[in-house]
Motif scaffolding. Structure first.
Motif, PDB file in Angstrom:
ATOM      1  N   ASP A  16      13.058  49.187 -28.983  1.00 36.53           N
ATOM      2  CA  ASP A  16      12.486  50.494 -28.627  1.00 36.53           C
ATOM      3  C   ASP A  16      11.042  50.617 -29.074  1.00 36.53           C
ATOM      4  OD1 ASP A  16      14.929  51.365 -27.568  1.00 36.53           O
ATOM      5  OD2 ASP A  16      15.600  52.054 -29.533  1.00 36.53           O
ATOM      6  N   LYS A  17      10.697  49.923 -30.152  1.00 40.18           N
ATOM      7  CA  LYS A  17       9.362  50.022 -30.723  1.00 40.18           C
ATOM      8  C   LYS A  17       8.960  48.658 -31.274  1.00 40.18           C
ATOM      9  CE  LYS A  17       8.503  53.641 -33.171  1.00 40.18           C
ATOM     10  NZ  LYS A  17       8.411  54.652 -34.242  1.00 40.18           N
ATOM     11  N   TYR A  18       7.673  48.347 -31.147  1.00 43.06           N
ATOM     12  CA  TYR A  18       7.110  47.097 -31.644  1.00 43.06           C
ATOM     13  C   TYR A  18       5.983  47.458 -32.604  1.00 43.06           C
ATOM     14  CZ  TYR A  18       9.660  45.237 -27.695  1.00 43.06           C
ATOM     15  OH  TYR A  18      10.655  44.922 -26.811  1.00 43.06           O
ATOM     16  N   VAL A  19       6.174  47.161 -33.868  1.00 40.93           N
ATOM     17  CA  VAL A  19       5.174  47.471 -34.889  1.00 40.93           C
ATOM     18  C   VAL A  19       4.420  46.187 -35.224  1.00 40.93           C
ATOM     19  CG1 VAL A  19       4.794  48.273 -37.250  1.00 40.93           C
ATOM     20  CG2 VAL A  19       6.545  49.357 -35.818  1.00 40.93           C
ATOM     21  N   VAL A  20       3.111  46.219 -35.001  1.00 36.41           N
ATOM     22  CA  VAL A  20       2.262  45.073 -35.312  1.00 36.41           C
ATOM     23  C   VAL A  20       1.467  45.407 -36.561  1.00 36.41           C
ATOM     24  CG1 VAL A  20       0.385  43.584 -34.511  1.00 36.41           C
ATOM     25  CG2 VAL A  20       2.082  44.440 -32.875  1.00 36.41           C
ATOM     26  N   CYS A  21       1.671  44.639 -37.623  1.00 39.55           N
ATOM     27  CA  CYS A  21       0.865  44.795 -38.838  1.00 39.55           C
ATOM     28  C   CYS A  21      -0.516  44.273 -38.492  1.00 39.55           C
ATOM     29  CB  CYS A  21       1.478  44.028 -39.998  1.00 39.55           C
ATOM     30  SG  CYS A  21       3.095  44.665 -40.450  1.00 39.55           S
ATOM     31  N   PHE A  22      -1.455  45.194 -38.331  1.00 38.14           N
ATOM     32  CA  PHE A  22      -2.712  44.893 -37.681  1.00 38.14           C
ATOM     33  C   PHE A  22      -3.872  44.852 -38.667  1.00 38.14           C
ATOM     34  CE2 PHE A  22      -6.391  45.968 -34.964  1.00 38.14           C
ATOM     35  CZ  PHE A  22      -6.250  44.972 -34.012  1.00 38.14           C
ATOM     36  N   SER A  23      -4.304  43.645 -39.009  1.00 34.95           N
ATOM     37  CA  SER A  23      -5.460  43.483 -39.891  1.00 34.95           C
ATOM     38  C   SER A  23      -6.762  43.523 -39.104  1.00 34.95           C
ATOM     39  CB  SER A  23      -5.373  42.143 -40.629  1.00 34.95           C
ATOM     40  OG  SER A  23      -5.550  41.075 -39.712  1.00 34.95           O
ATOM     41  N   SER A  24      -6.673  43.319 -37.829  1.00 38.73           N
ATOM     42  CA  SER A  24      -7.765  43.157 -36.863  1.00 38.73           C
ATOM     43  C   SER A  24      -8.290  41.735 -36.838  1.00 38.73           C
ATOM     44  CB  SER A  24      -8.911  44.161 -37.076  1.00 38.73           C
ATOM     45  OG  SER A  24      -9.705  43.836 -38.203  1.00 38.73           O
ATOM     46  N   GLY A  25      -7.597  40.844 -37.498  1.00 41.00           N
ATOM     47  CA  GLY A  25      -7.952  39.433 -37.459  1.00 41.00           C
ATOM     48  C   GLY A  25      -7.284  38.731 -36.286  1.00 41.00           C
ATOM     49  N   LYS A  26      -7.562  37.449 -36.171  1.00 39.11           N
ATOM     50  CA  LYS A  26      -7.095  36.694 -34.998  1.00 39.11           C
ATOM     51  C   LYS A  26      -5.577  36.628 -34.892  1.00 39.11           C
ATOM     52  CE  LYS A  26      -7.699  32.160 -37.227  1.00 39.11           C
ATOM     53  NZ  LYS A  26      -7.885  32.652 -38.574  1.00 39.11           N
ATOM     54  N   ASP A  27      -4.863  36.569 -36.003  1.00 42.86           N
ATOM     55  CA  ASP A  27      -3.407  36.461 -35.933  1.00 42.86           C
ATOM     56  C   ASP A  27      -2.762  37.742 -35.401  1.00 42.86           C
ATOM     57  OD1 ASP A  27      -3.573  33.876 -36.971  1.00 42.86           O
ATOM     58  OD2 ASP A  27      -3.321  34.558 -39.028  1.00 42.86           O
ATOM     59  N   SER A  28      -3.187  38.888 -35.933  1.00 44.33           N
ATOM     60  CA  SER A  28      -2.578  40.136 -35.469  1.00 44.33           C
ATOM     61  C   SER A  28      -3.011  40.462 -34.036  1.00 44.33           C
ATOM     62  CB  SER A  28      -2.876  41.289 -36.425  1.00 44.33           C
ATOM     63  OG  SER A  28      -4.245  41.462 -36.658  1.00 44.33           O
ATOM     64  N   VAL A  52      -6.959  48.497 -47.472  1.00 46.88           N
ATOM     65  CA  VAL A  52      -6.906  47.863 -48.787  1.00 46.88           C
ATOM     66  C   VAL A  52      -7.507  48.767 -49.862  1.00 46.88           C
ATOM     67  CG1 VAL A  52      -7.714  45.890 -50.140  1.00 46.88           C
ATOM     68  CG2 VAL A  52      -6.897  45.550 -47.812  1.00 46.88           C
ATOM     69  N   ASP A  53      -8.613  49.428 -49.531  1.00 46.49           N
ATOM     70  CA  ASP A  53      -9.303  50.265 -50.513  1.00 46.49           C
ATOM     71  C   ASP A  53      -8.794  51.694 -50.554  1.00 46.49           C
ATOM     72  OD1 ASP A  53     -10.987  48.255 -51.453  1.00 46.49           O
ATOM     73  OD2 ASP A  53     -12.436  48.603 -49.867  1.00 46.49           O
ATOM     74  N   ASP A  61     -12.662  45.880 -49.148  1.00 48.01           N
ATOM     75  CA  ASP A  61     -12.536  45.692 -47.702  1.00 48.01           C
ATOM     76  C   ASP A  61     -13.890  45.872 -47.016  1.00 48.01           C
ATOM     77  OD1 ASP A  61     -11.127  45.117 -45.421  1.00 48.01           O
ATOM     78  OD2 ASP A  61      -9.913  46.931 -45.442  1.00 48.01           O
ATOM     79  N   TRP A  62     -13.994  45.397 -45.806  1.00 48.70           N
ATOM     80  CA  TRP A  62     -15.194  45.597 -45.001  1.00 48.70           C
ATOM     81  C   TRP A  62     -15.269  47.054 -44.580  1.00 48.70           C
ATOM     82  CZ3 TRP A  62     -18.560  41.700 -44.818  1.00 48.70           C
ATOM     83  CH2 TRP A  62     -18.088  40.409 -45.030  1.00 48.70           C
ATOM     84  N   GLU A  63     -16.426  47.662 -44.693  1.00 42.80           N
ATOM     85  CA  GLU A  63     -16.593  49.076 -44.342  1.00 42.80           C
ATOM     86  C   GLU A  63     -16.299  49.356 -42.874  1.00 42.80           C
ATOM     87  OE1 GLU A  63     -20.361  50.681 -45.557  1.00 42.80           O
ATOM     88  OE2 GLU A  63     -20.120  49.947 -47.603  1.00 42.80           O
ATOM     89  N   ILE A  64     -16.557  48.395 -42.015  1.00 44.57           N
ATOM     90  CA  ILE A  64     -16.397  48.616 -40.575  1.00 44.57           C
ATOM     91  C   ILE A  64     -14.962  48.455 -40.079  1.00 44.57           C
ATOM     92  CG2 ILE A  64     -18.757  47.878 -40.115  1.00 44.57           C
ATOM     93  CD1 ILE A  64     -17.501  45.223 -39.037  1.00 44.57           C
ATOM     94  N   THR A  65     -14.073  47.936 -40.908  1.00 51.11           N
ATOM     95  CA  THR A  65     -12.734  47.580 -40.440  1.00 51.11           C
ATOM     96  C   THR A  65     -11.947  48.754 -39.863  1.00 51.11           C
ATOM     97  OG1 THR A  65     -12.654  45.686 -41.930  1.00 51.11           O
ATOM     98  CG2 THR A  65     -10.553  46.477 -41.076  1.00 51.11           C
TER      99      THR A  65
END
Length: 117
Positions: A16-28, A52-53, A61-65
């Protein structure tokens, strides 16, 4: 030596739902694109990013993330939610003789939930 372990068959479309742990990196991003390539409806996908912060001043963490994550989700038309430790990584790193901080998280209605004891 061959492994006797096998991966059981499953129906990717049975959820019913797909939760992606999203770091914004290539794997996620790859996992997200894999779901789209396999015809999973965008309405069923949620991206979850762990700040993270925490909320406030940047320490690790990166400010832009967070903004990048929001814009990525908007570009694809999917929901994104954020979660964080109260006080972020810095509080956890510097804590002495105290319990770990609670986890805060965005809820679907826009309110902020907090892990209870």
């Amino acid at each position: 030596m061959k492994s006797s372990m096998t991966i059981p068959d499953f129906d990717l479309h049975s959820y019913d739902k797909y939760v992606v742990c999203f770091s914004s990196g290539k794997d996620s991003i790859a996992i997200f694109l894999y779901l789209l390539d396999n015809k999973i409806l965008k309405e069923k996908i949620e991206l979850w990013h762990s700040n993270v912060d925490g909320i406030g001043k940047t320490f690790f963490d990166w400010e832009i993330t967070p903004d990048y994550c929001r814009k990525f989700a908007a570009a694809f038309g999917v929901k994104i939610y954020f979660q964080w430790k109260e006080g972020g990584f810095k509080r956890e790193l510097l804590r002495e003789n105290s319990l770990t901080a609670p986890v805060c998280f965005e809820m679907e209605d826009g309110t902020i939930g907090k892990e209870s004891d």
